[in-house]
Design an enzyme around this catalytic site. Structure first.
Site, PDB file in Angstrom:
ATOM      1  N   GLU A   1      38.054  64.776  91.488  1.00  0.00           N
ATOM      2  CA  GLU A   1      39.065  65.142  90.493  1.00  0.00           C
ATOM      3  C   GLU A   1      38.667  64.477  89.187  1.00  0.00           C
ATOM      4  OE1 GLU A   1      42.233  66.793  90.858  1.00  0.00           O
ATOM      5  OE2 GLU A   1      41.650  67.543  92.839  1.00  0.00           O
TER       6      GLU A   1
ATOM      7  N   CYS B   1      44.550  62.798  82.718  1.00  0.00           N
ATOM      8  CA  CYS B   1      43.444  63.759  82.800  1.00  0.00           C
ATOM      9  C   CYS B   1      43.868  65.140  82.337  1.00  0.00           C
ATOM     10  CB  CYS B   1      42.902  63.826  84.221  1.00  0.00           C
ATOM     11  SG  CYS B   1      44.171  64.105  85.457  1.00  0.00           S
TER      12      CYS B   1
END
Lengths: 495, 505
Positions: free
Chosen positions: B215, B249
């Site tokens: 990720e 993110c």
């Protein structure tokens, strides 16, 4: 086999990238057309394919017709039957908390997919993954194995003839070409082959964080319980070991059973092989050869003549090895140190399923585990105490035939899976899409700073997911017509 | 933060392997208990977690309470609500050709899963993947990020207190410990962090052919069409950019819009920020700071003072950077060379969605793409001409909140996904199991050599899968329920009618 010059590889990537960016492959009609053409190819050209494989390693045409062409055609039709539903945006809903958002999963192609095939099922292992890549809307580069050079050449020829060359290309060659392709402008790699090379492929893919699927192998164990139907068991194992001369990633590699079962089993396997290939398989048109000299030598070295109880004959000129059984094999013998990929059948003695399970678990997780027994609980016990890519009870190899089951390995036998919808999923990126309305701002703005206790508590409670204590029983779809009809018939009449 | 000595690591692997081999984690009851304990942890210890994150980078408790603890608790409950159906063997059927076989997909754990967390949501990014790993029946080793050291220490303490230490362990440390873990007896790696380190992790996993989920991140673009609701857009972007001080993110990284929209948008964003943090965010308890000096310096260097139209203030002693807007930014500027991961909002001028699409497509695929417009067709055009991990229209970040949607990247922004059932699937091996009966031997024997034309043709036709030319329309569940009820009632009425001689037949 004419290798693709390394200089032409960059322009192949450029052509494919341009085609992909043009949006051509997004059209479902285009994808269906390619898959229909692939079907046609594996129908009209099946004789040509069979001849090529026969030239490569004396493979009987029936095995190419059934296990390459037939399987690819079925996969094409299955995909064509379902591609509309698979490519559709899949709307989702769950908790009330996010009910204001319109949510769905939007499948997207990755871009350019590299498919590295293997030589043992030269058409299946290049063209079946291709179906998934195309269904998902990708462009593809196929790199068939050079070990089956006639097959590779015919694939290149037919792909050019039947499929859209602006989006699908074949590169012929060996290590150099493969390395150049792995360094190129790719978005996904699908590899079938050995574990050793699989790791090299994954390492190359890591350089660009590209998703990989690795279909490798290993030693597929077979446990035969004392209560197994020996006649049927033997026939099925004999078939699984003999097709493609044992050069199948899913072939039963070695057997675990008791001495009693072994003594009943061996004559049955021998009888089966004799009925398949006669006493002298070297003369049989139904029996194929080891693919080349190197593998012939490799498998030949695994034969321990002191342990051979049937077969053992070889002929280096033809790369021929007879179907062979070896007994009293133990874990340290040469034949147990690597995947056989040949027609040798070692039998290791175990007294019961516990010993078998222990033996299996002390080795790397296999691509497939086979169990022969008439006791379903025993089978389940073994399944629950072991791990493998897939498992079949009372047969071998056939667990990969149904489209609804995923085919792949675990641990060193592989990573990822495909077949049926799994092929589509494997070659797609599942992109989440959410539409948030502007009218919900009065709720959404509760998340805005400045923070205070009350606001936090209220927000926590707004989005909280609650535990279902009352779990509704799983009702099958038959419940509804049944309850409807009982309701209707139970309605009191007016008399 | 006391690092775990490298010598301990082999023992940890041995213990976890012994626990896994004992079959302890296969019990659904055990898995549920661990997840219930995780829920309790994130409920009872939420204040402790919040204090630790506040000590690490001045993070407002609300952000830990809501975006770490609250999300983890919801994920726990969602999993507990569904784990029985997910862990069940799923029976399958399709073509007639294989109808004789009993077929199912049997989910299995991989074994020992390594979860490498990130510092920006220190609890969420270690414990949320853990839920999936446990639900699937794995043992787990968690390696929290050393950059949020107080949070890492608390994670270690609480995992030991609440969860089963024979199956779940935390290793504290930095690069050395991570490398030792990657070389250890691991069956799966789940990594959250930068693309650069993600590639290193994948390379290490390749040595053993271990499945990975990465990720990562990237620059998440936001396209704002001229028809967007500017007030709401301003608020939502302002929120997404400054929670966690932009260190998310999924944060909106940069904006693409026309000059006209920009001139209307900037005052709205400024107004929103002022309402969130006052004129002087350095004094606000609701505004957090950069995680450490290195990142403070990194982000500070990205500020081009000639382009700043709002904010721009910094304070090195507190690692503080104010929410900042920069305009007339172009691709060559420093701020466009890397993921910002800070509270700077560059605005790049594009005239229409086509220019925006072109701009987005020349860059690596982002983790998220955001579109603000009141025209659904425009949004769909943009979605269909680009690719991203996920997309949200008219909001930011929230597309990952519903557990029914997969969360992951594509290309350099990541590999694999999780959340909800995707977490369970990601940490499971789906093992196909087929039972072939003995009685079907009369059919199966047809496959046996010696081969001849006739036999081959029969077998081809037996196994053949046909094309469905007559396609049944997609009818939902309710249609069939309604149709069944209607048929039943009609039949009853008709039959009754005939019986009672109401009609002349």
């Amino acid at each position: 086999m004419a290798e693709t010059p390394l200089d032409s590889i960059p322009s192949i990537f450029q052509d494919l990238r341009t085609s992909f960016n043009s949006g051509k492959t997004k059209s479902i009609a285009w994808r269906k057309r390619q898959i229909e053409q692939l079907y046609k190819m594996c129908d009209e050209q099946k004789e040509a394919f069979a001849s090529a494989a026969h030239a490569d390693f004396h493979r009987p045409s029936a095995e190419t017709f059934l296990y390459d062409c037939g399987v690819i055609r079925n996969e094409c039709n299955h995909t064509l039957n379902h591609i509309d539903e698979w490519t559709r945006d899949e709307y989702r809903s769950d908790s009330l908390a996010y009910a204001t958002m319109d949510k769905y999963v939007h499948p997207e192609p990755y871009g350019i997919c590299l498919i590295i095939g293997a030589w043992n099922y030269p058409f299946l292992l290049t063209l079946s993954p291709l179906i998934g890549a195309l269904a998902a809307g990708n462009c593809a580069i196929i790199k068939p194995s050079e070990l089956a050079s006639n097959s590779a050449t015919i694939i290149a020829q037919m792909v050019e003839r039947y499929l859209d060359p602006s989006c699908i290309r074949v590169v012929l060659g060996a290590v150099d070409q493969t390395q150049a392709l792995l360094k190129g402008d790719i978005n996904h790699v699908f590899y079938t082959g050995s574990t050793m090379v699989g790791k090299i492929v994954m390492r190359a893919a890591a350089e660009k964080m590209i998703p990989v699927v690795l279909e490798c192998g290993g030693k597929c164990p077979v446990y035969i319980a004392d209560d197994a139907n020996i006649e049927v068991t033997a026939k099925r194992i004999a078939w699984g070991k003999g097709i493609n001369c044992g050069q199948t990633c899913l072939a039963p590699d070695y057997i675990l059973c008791s001495k009693t079962t072994e003594s009943r089993l061996i004559p049955e396997i021998v009888q089966a092989w004799q009925s398949f290939y006669t006493d002298n398989p070297i003369n049989s048109d139904s029996y194929c050869r080891i693919v080349n000299e190197r593998h012939f030598e490799r498998v030949n070295k695994l034969i321990d003549t002191t342990k051979v109880v049937y077969g053992g004959q070889t002929d280096a000129k033809q790369n021929y090895i007879a179907p062979t059984i070896m007994t009293n094999v133990n874990g340290t013998d040469k034949v147990m140190q690597e995947e056989i990929f040949g027609p040798l059948l070692p039998i290791i003695t175990v007294n019961n399923e516990l010993e078998a399970t222990e033996f299996i678990n002390s080795r790397p997780k296999p691509l497939a585990l086979y169990i022969f027994t008439s006791n379903k609980s025993l089978a389940q016990k073994i399944i629950n105490s072991t791990s493998s890519g897939s498992t079949c009870v009372n047969d071998v190899i056939l667990q990969v035939a149904p489209q609804c089951l995923p085919f792949g390995g675990v641990g060193e036998s592989g990573l990822g899976n495909y077949h049926g919808k799994y092929s589509f999923d494997t070659f797609s990126h599942k992109r989440s899409v959410a539409f948030s309305p502007t009218w919900s701002e009065f709720l959404v703005s509760k998340r805005n700073p400045p923070y205070d206790q009350k606001q936090i508590a209220s927000l926590e409670s707004l989005v909280q997911v609650r535990r279902n204590w009352l779990s509704l029983p799983r009702l099958s779809s038959w419940v509804w017509p049944f309850s409807a009809s009982t309701t209707a018939s139970g309605t009191k009449d007016d008399k």
